[in-house]
Design an enzyme around this catalytic site. Structure first.
Site, PDB file in Angstrom:
ATOM      1  N   LYS A 162      51.710  -9.901  36.119  1.00  0.00           N
ATOM      2  CA  LYS A 162      50.974 -11.163  36.012  1.00  0.00           C
ATOM      3  C   LYS A 162      51.833 -12.217  35.312  1.00  0.00           C
ATOM      4  O   LYS A 162      52.008 -13.333  35.823  1.00  0.00           O
ATOM      5  CB  LYS A 162      49.670 -10.963  35.234  1.00  0.00           C
ATOM      6  CG  LYS A 162      48.822 -12.234  35.136  1.00  0.00           C
ATOM      7  CD  LYS A 162      47.694 -12.062  34.146  1.00  0.00           C
ATOM      8  CE  LYS A 162      48.183 -12.257  32.730  1.00  0.00           C
ATOM      9  NZ  LYS A 162      47.088 -12.347  31.741  1.00  0.00           N
TER      10      LYS A 162
ATOM     11  N   ASP B 147      44.797 -12.767  37.011  1.00  0.00           N
ATOM     12  CA  ASP B 147      44.195 -12.677  35.672  1.00  0.00           C
ATOM     13  C   ASP B 147      42.715 -12.340  35.821  1.00  0.00           C
ATOM     14  O   ASP B 147      42.235 -12.046  36.915  1.00  0.00           O
ATOM     15  CB  ASP B 147      44.416 -13.972  34.888  1.00  0.00           C
ATOM     16  CG  ASP B 147      43.590 -15.129  35.412  1.00  0.00           C
ATOM     17  OD1 ASP B 147      42.969 -14.997  36.497  1.00  0.00           O
ATOM     18  OD2 ASP B 147      43.529 -16.173  34.739  1.00  0.00           O
TER      19      ASP B 147
END
Length: 329
Positions: free
Chosen positions: A197, A215
């Site tokens: 991420k 996320d």
């Protein structure tokens, strides 16, 4: 013919006439009842459909009640079309979408992204000015006293673990990459505290290389929209990435995350103020009354400051407001 027979015929005729009248009344009553039932059914059915245009809902149209139902028998082709249409709609609502972390270079972005775990981008943006003023380079942060760094990072939460991560990644940058943030996924994920991420945030926004940032907001929304049923971030990334051209991945991430922060909240989404309500299978999970939904809007959609202290000019031009510095109230 005798008088007795004539009287009997009259009685029989009268009974037949009465029977016809009764049947006619019953038919009329039944027809009226069916029409009423049809009207009621239509009214109920109409009330469970999301408004055709969310803008109408925001302007004060009557609230529509909806039951979250999955798209029945939606083909892969139909899913791709719906997903891309949602992204196009969000691009019109958030044409100025951007990373909500303040940064001036790749080093600042990777550090800020690591610090954003378990807290808001706003809190990070209020904290990093002091950090980067004292430690502007990887070399400076790598040689920093951990206790001094911890004190600066305390407002972000989990400050001891975060101090270990940012000083560790700074040392790795100095020792392995000559003090420069690498522009490859396989190198970035080797840095302490940096996962896929974080790596895609850096690649997409500091190097212009497409990536999907999965996320918590992204995970929540793509499942609500039924783009995928996966729960593992890597599998979500693969499933959603297959629906869009690679060139759109970074902006797609911004659009989805912005929508999750501003309208499609975790606990009570503002369905009545949502621009993609007609395309959402989960419409009705949140507040559908337009006026009540409008009160749930956050950041610039609700007239409040955004998350960046130094946002792009395009955001300010669109009516966005910069966030206050730490301690400003």
């Amino acid at each position: 013919m005798t008088a007795k027979k004539t009287a009997a015929k009259k009685v029989t005729a009268a009974k037949a006439t009465a029977a016809k009248a009764t049947a006619k009344k019953t038919a009329v009553k039944k027809t009226t009842g069916n029409q009423t039932a049809v009207k009621k059914t239509a009214a109920v059915k109409k009330a469970t459909v999301a408004p055709k245009k969310a803008s109408a809902a925001v302007r004060g149209a009557p609230a529509a009640k909806a039951v979250a139902k999955p798209p029945k028998g939606e083909s892969q082709t139909a899913l791709v079309r719906r997903a891309r249409r949602i992204n196009r709609e969000l691009a019109e609502v958030y044409p100025y979408a951007h990373p909500e972390l303040d940064f001036e270079n790749p080093f600042q972005l990777v550090v800020a992204t690591v610090l954003s775990a378990q807290t808001t981008d706003l809190r990070v943006n209020q904290t990093t000015p002091a950090l980067f003023a004292k430690y502007p380079t990887p070399e400076d942060l790598a040689a920093a006293n951990p206790e001094e760094v911890e004190e600066i990072l305390r407002p972000t939460g989990f400050f001891r673990a975060k101090t270990k991560s940012v000083t560790g990644l700074s040392k790795a940058l100095v020792e392995q990459f000559g003090g420069e943030v690498p522009g490859r996924l396989e190198d970035l994920v080797k840095l302490p505290g940096v996962g896929r991420k974080t790596a895609f945030v850096v690649l997409g926004n500091a190097f212009g290389r497409p990536g999907i940032t999965v996320d918590t907001h992204f995970q929540r929304l793509v499942r609500r929209w039924q783009w995928t049923a996966e729960t593992d971030p890597d599998k979500i990334e693969a499933a959603v990435g297959a629906l869009f051209p690679k060139s759109e991945w970074t902006d797609l991430s911004h659009h989805v995350i912005w929508h999750g922060r501003r309208i499609c909240h975790a606990r009570k989404p503002a369905c009545g103020a949502c621009p993609i309500a007609p395309l959402c299978p989960a419409y009705g999970e949140g507040e559908t009354d337009p006026e009540k939904a409008r009160k749930l809007l956050k950041y610039e959609k609700g007239g409040f400051p955004g998350q960046r202290l130094n946002p792009p000019q395009a955001y300010l031009d669109a009516g966005g407001r910069a966030a206050p510095p730490l301690g400003a109230g």
